[in-house]
Design a protein around this motif. Sequence first.
Motif, PDB file in Angstrom:
ATOM      1  N   ALA A 125     -50.470   4.002 -22.939  1.00 46.61           N
ATOM      2  CA  ALA A 125     -51.570   3.645 -22.041  1.00 46.61           C
ATOM      3  C   ALA A 125     -51.353   2.261 -21.437  1.00 46.61           C
ATOM      4  CB  ALA A 125     -52.898   3.692 -22.795  1.00 46.61           C
ATOM      5  N   TYR A 126     -50.903   1.310 -22.247  1.00 46.43           N
ATOM      6  CA  TYR A 126     -50.619  -0.035 -21.733  1.00 46.43           C
ATOM      7  C   TYR A 126     -49.546   0.026 -20.645  1.00 46.43           C
ATOM      8  CZ  TYR A 126     -53.322  -2.755 -25.112  1.00 46.43           C
ATOM      9  OH  TYR A 126     -54.337  -3.326 -25.833  1.00 46.43           O
ATOM     10  N   ILE A 127     -48.499   0.791 -20.889  1.00 49.54           N
ATOM     11  CA  ILE A 127     -47.382   0.847 -19.941  1.00 49.54           C
ATOM     12  C   ILE A 127     -47.765   1.601 -18.672  1.00 49.54           C
ATOM     13  CG2 ILE A 127     -45.061   1.775 -19.596  1.00 49.54           C
ATOM     14  CD1 ILE A 127     -44.545   1.178 -22.569  1.00 49.54           C
ATOM     15  N   VAL A 128     -48.397   2.758 -18.825  1.00 44.43           N
ATOM     16  CA  VAL A 128     -48.747   3.589 -17.659  1.00 44.43           C
ATOM     17  C   VAL A 128     -49.763   2.876 -16.774  1.00 44.43           C
ATOM     18  CG1 VAL A 128     -49.870   5.731 -16.948  1.00 44.43           C
ATOM     19  CG2 VAL A 128     -48.176   5.772 -18.787  1.00 44.43           C
ATOM     20  N   THR A 129     -50.791   2.277 -17.363  1.00 44.04           N
ATOM     21  CA  THR A 129     -51.802   1.591 -16.552  1.00 44.04           C
ATOM     22  C   THR A 129     -51.208   0.386 -15.821  1.00 44.04           C
ATOM     23  OG1 THR A 129     -52.509   0.316 -18.508  1.00 44.04           O
ATOM     24  CG2 THR A 129     -53.750   2.320 -17.975  1.00 44.04           C
ATOM     25  N   THR A 130     -50.245  -0.269 -16.452  1.00 40.01           N
ATOM     26  CA  THR A 130     -49.592  -1.402 -15.783  1.00 40.01           C
ATOM     27  C   THR A 130     -48.777  -0.921 -14.594  1.00 40.01           C
ATOM     28  OG1 THR A 130     -49.468  -2.567 -17.898  1.00 40.01           O
ATOM     29  CG2 THR A 130     -48.100  -3.398 -16.115  1.00 40.01           C
ATOM     30  N   LEU A 131     -48.050   0.168 -14.779  1.00 44.30           N
ATOM     31  CA  LEU A 131     -47.284   0.735 -13.675  1.00 44.30           C
ATOM     32  C   LEU A 131     -48.203   1.202 -12.549  1.00 44.30           C
ATOM     33  CD1 LEU A 131     -44.620   2.807 -15.657  1.00 44.30           C
ATOM     34  CD2 LEU A 131     -44.247   0.682 -14.395  1.00 44.30           C
ATOM     35  N   ALA A 132     -49.417   1.622 -12.902  1.00 48.57           N
ATOM     36  CA  ALA A 132     -50.377   2.093 -11.902  1.00 48.57           C
ATOM     37  C   ALA A 132     -51.111   0.941 -11.214  1.00 48.57           C
ATOM     38  CB  ALA A 132     -51.391   3.033 -12.556  1.00 48.57           C
ATOM     39  N   GLY A 133     -50.846  -0.300 -11.638  1.00 43.19           N
ATOM     40  CA  GLY A 133     -51.485  -1.454 -11.016  1.00 43.19           C
ATOM     41  C   GLY A 133     -52.827  -1.823 -11.603  1.00 43.19           C
ATOM     42  N   VAL A 134     -53.204  -1.189 -12.713  1.00 42.39           N
ATOM     43  CA  VAL A 134     -54.474  -1.491 -13.370  1.00 42.39           C
ATOM     44  C   VAL A 134     -54.197  -1.739 -14.850  1.00 42.39           C
ATOM     45  CG1 VAL A 134     -56.887  -0.809 -13.616  1.00 42.39           C
ATOM     46  CG2 VAL A 134     -55.510   0.186 -11.797  1.00 42.39           C
ATOM     47  N   PRO A 135     -53.537  -2.852 -15.207  1.00 42.53           N
ATOM     48  CA  PRO A 135     -53.142  -3.080 -16.602  1.00 42.53           C
ATOM     49  C   PRO A 135     -54.325  -2.999 -17.565  1.00 42.53           C
ATOM     50  CG  PRO A 135     -52.941  -5.084 -15.281  1.00 42.53           C
ATOM     51  CD  PRO A 135     -53.156  -3.967 -14.332  1.00 42.53           C
ATOM     52  N   LEU A 136     -54.103  -2.277 -18.646  1.00 41.65           N
ATOM     53  CA  LEU A 136     -55.176  -1.988 -19.601  1.00 41.65           C
ATOM     54  C   LEU A 136     -55.784  -3.254 -20.193  1.00 41.65           C
ATOM     55  CD1 LEU A 136     -56.807   0.076 -21.203  1.00 41.65           C
ATOM     56  CD2 LEU A 136     -54.921   0.197 -22.857  1.00 41.65           C
ATOM     57  N   ILE A 137     -54.979  -4.259 -20.451  1.00 41.57           N
ATOM     58  CA  ILE A 137     -55.518  -5.470 -21.061  1.00 41.57           C
ATOM     59  C   ILE A 137     -56.523  -6.139 -20.130  1.00 41.57           C
ATOM     60  CG2 ILE A 137     -53.821  -7.144 -20.233  1.00 41.57           C
ATOM     61  CD1 ILE A 137     -55.141  -6.904 -23.821  1.00 41.57           C
ATOM     62  N   GLY A 138     -56.330  -5.974 -18.823  1.00 39.12           N
ATOM     63  CA  GLY A 138     -57.300  -6.493 -17.868  1.00 39.12           C
ATOM     64  C   GLY A 138     -58.611  -5.736 -17.919  1.00 39.12           C
ATOM     65  N   LEU A 139     -58.530  -4.422 -18.115  1.00 43.78           N
ATOM     66  CA  LEU A 139     -59.748  -3.619 -18.246  1.00 43.78           C
ATOM     67  C   LEU A 139     -60.507  -3.980 -19.516  1.00 43.78           C
ATOM     68  CD1 LEU A 139     -58.336  -0.108 -17.213  1.00 43.78           C
ATOM     69  CD2 LEU A 139     -59.525  -1.775 -15.779  1.00 43.78           C
ATOM     70  N   ILE A 140     -59.775  -4.361 -20.564  1.00 44.48           N
ATOM     71  CA  ILE A 140     -60.407  -4.724 -21.833  1.00 44.48           C
ATOM     72  C   ILE A 140     -61.039  -6.106 -21.760  1.00 44.48           C
ATOM     73  CG2 ILE A 140     -59.970  -5.219 -24.274  1.00 44.48           C
ATOM     74  CD1 ILE A 140     -57.724  -3.120 -24.160  1.00 44.48           C
ATOM     75  N   LEU A 141     -60.299  -7.061 -21.207  1.00 39.62           N
ATOM     76  CA  LEU A 141     -60.741  -8.454 -21.227  1.00 39.62           C
ATOM     77  C   LEU A 141     -61.572  -8.856 -20.012  1.00 39.62           C
ATOM     78  CD1 LEU A 141     -57.568 -10.282 -22.603  1.00 39.62           C
ATOM     79  CD2 LEU A 141     -59.617  -9.596 -23.842  1.00 39.62           C
ATOM     80  N   GLY A 142     -61.499  -8.090 -18.918  1.00 40.41           N
ATOM     81  CA  GLY A 142     -62.266  -8.432 -17.722  1.00 40.41           C
ATOM     82  C   GLY A 142     -63.743  -8.640 -17.999  1.00 40.41           C
ATOM     83  N   PRO A 143     -64.426  -7.686 -18.658  1.00 40.44           N
ATOM     84  CA  PRO A 143     -65.848  -7.898 -18.960  1.00 40.44           C
ATOM     85  C   PRO A 143     -66.086  -9.070 -19.906  1.00 40.44           C
ATOM     86  CG  PRO A 143     -65.270  -5.570 -19.116  1.00 40.44           C
ATOM     87  CD  PRO A 143     -63.982  -6.323 -18.983  1.00 40.44           C
ATOM     88  N   VAL A 144     -65.156  -9.328 -20.807  1.00 40.06           N
ATOM     89  CA  VAL A 144     -65.309 -10.445 -21.747  1.00 40.06           C
ATOM     90  C   VAL A 144     -65.291 -11.772 -20.999  1.00 40.06           C
ATOM     91  CG1 VAL A 144     -64.334 -11.592 -23.762  1.00 40.06           C
ATOM     92  CG2 VAL A 144     -64.241  -9.110 -23.598  1.00 40.06           C
ATOM     93  N   PHE A 145     -64.431 -11.876 -19.984  1.00 42.25           N
ATOM     94  CA  PHE A 145     -64.343 -13.089 -19.176  1.00 42.25           C
ATOM     95  C   PHE A 145     -65.372 -13.111 -18.045  1.00 42.25           C
ATOM     96  CE2 PHE A 145     -59.896 -13.303 -20.821  1.00 42.25           C
ATOM     97  CZ  PHE A 145     -59.929 -14.617 -21.280  1.00 42.25           C
ATOM     98  N   LYS A 146     -66.209 -12.092 -17.958  1.00 40.56           N
ATOM     99  CA  LYS A 146     -67.244 -11.971 -16.924  1.00 40.56           C
ATOM    100  C   LYS A 146     -66.647 -11.856 -15.520  1.00 40.56           C
ATOM    101  CE  LYS A 146     -70.627 -14.605 -19.595  1.00 40.56           C
ATOM    102  NZ  LYS A 146     -71.558 -15.761 -19.604  1.00 40.56           N
ATOM    103  N   GLU A 147     -65.413 -11.338 -15.454  1.00 39.57           N
ATOM    104  CA  GLU A 147     -64.778 -11.178 -14.148  1.00 39.57           C
ATOM    105  C   GLU A 147     -64.683  -9.716 -13.737  1.00 39.57           C
ATOM    106  OE1 GLU A 147     -60.687 -12.428 -14.144  1.00 39.57           O
ATOM    107  OE2 GLU A 147     -60.387 -11.766 -16.207  1.00 39.57           O
ATOM    108  N   ASN A 148     -64.980  -8.795 -14.674  1.00 39.58           N
ATOM    109  CA  ASN A 148     -64.868  -7.358 -14.420  1.00 39.58           C
ATOM    110  C   ASN A 148     -63.522  -7.026 -13.783  1.00 39.58           C
ATOM    111  OD1 ASN A 148     -67.273  -6.923 -15.656  1.00 39.58           O
ATOM    112  ND2 ASN A 148     -68.455  -6.630 -13.794  1.00 39.58           N
TER     113      ASN A 148
END
Length: 261
Positions: A125-148
């Motif tokens: 999932a980490y690799i595929v989402t990164t290749l798709a331009g939506v890295p998973l770690i960003g989806l996880i941490l975006g709400p935590v940083f209040k940046e969505n």
Amino acid sequence: MTSLDKPTEDTEQTQPDEARDARAVTEAALFEAFGGVRGMVETVLPGLLFVAIFTIDKDLHVSAIAALAVSLVLVVVRLVRKDTVKHAFSGVFGVAFGVVFAMFTGNAKDFYLPGMLYTLGLALAYIVTTLAGVPLIGLILGPVFKENLSWRTRNPGRKKAYAKASWAWGLILLAKCAILFPLYWWANTAQLGWVLVALKIPPFLLAVWLTWVFLAKAPAPIDVFAEMEEAEKAEKAEKERKAALAGDAGDPSGGRHRRGA
């Protein structure tokens, strides 16, 4: 000192402070997202108890019940303390799947198989989402940083950092799977269990550290919640201004009381 020197000095003092603040925010967000020390203990303890008991008496039922019981105790402790239970609950579900699977097949090694498959799926999932331009770690941490998801289109430097971090997580987890799956076929239950316990924390800490390194050097997150609040305040102020103008237009005296009749 000239008048031009002072702003330069202030800037030099401000930049290290901003860098320290960014690192502190990043550390706090990673701690919240991944559970910190307590989350790691809750992740390791059930599996450690299972393999320890099984190594001693080779009893699948006792080992499985003990692992599930300690997972439930960890959840209860969090509920009593009114702490967040997401990490403890994820541990319970993981242990429960392992217990059910091992009981169903009668093979103690299958207690570890659901977790291993989850790790493999997460790595992909980490690799595929990164290749798709939506890295998973960003989806996880975006709400935590209040940046969505603002980093996707408005903060390219941050998106790049999330991509690097997701690659790190994916490759580290794949390396972990490359060690565990051969052992699942070739090693006995105790050997597989002890190796798995040993590989719980170090790869995780390495991935978290690399994530911190990448994000600490990235541009600051865009606080979309603060932007929404500012937009709401501006909209409210504009409505009040229009209402005031409309009131003045309906009052030929301009709001002044006329003098006597």
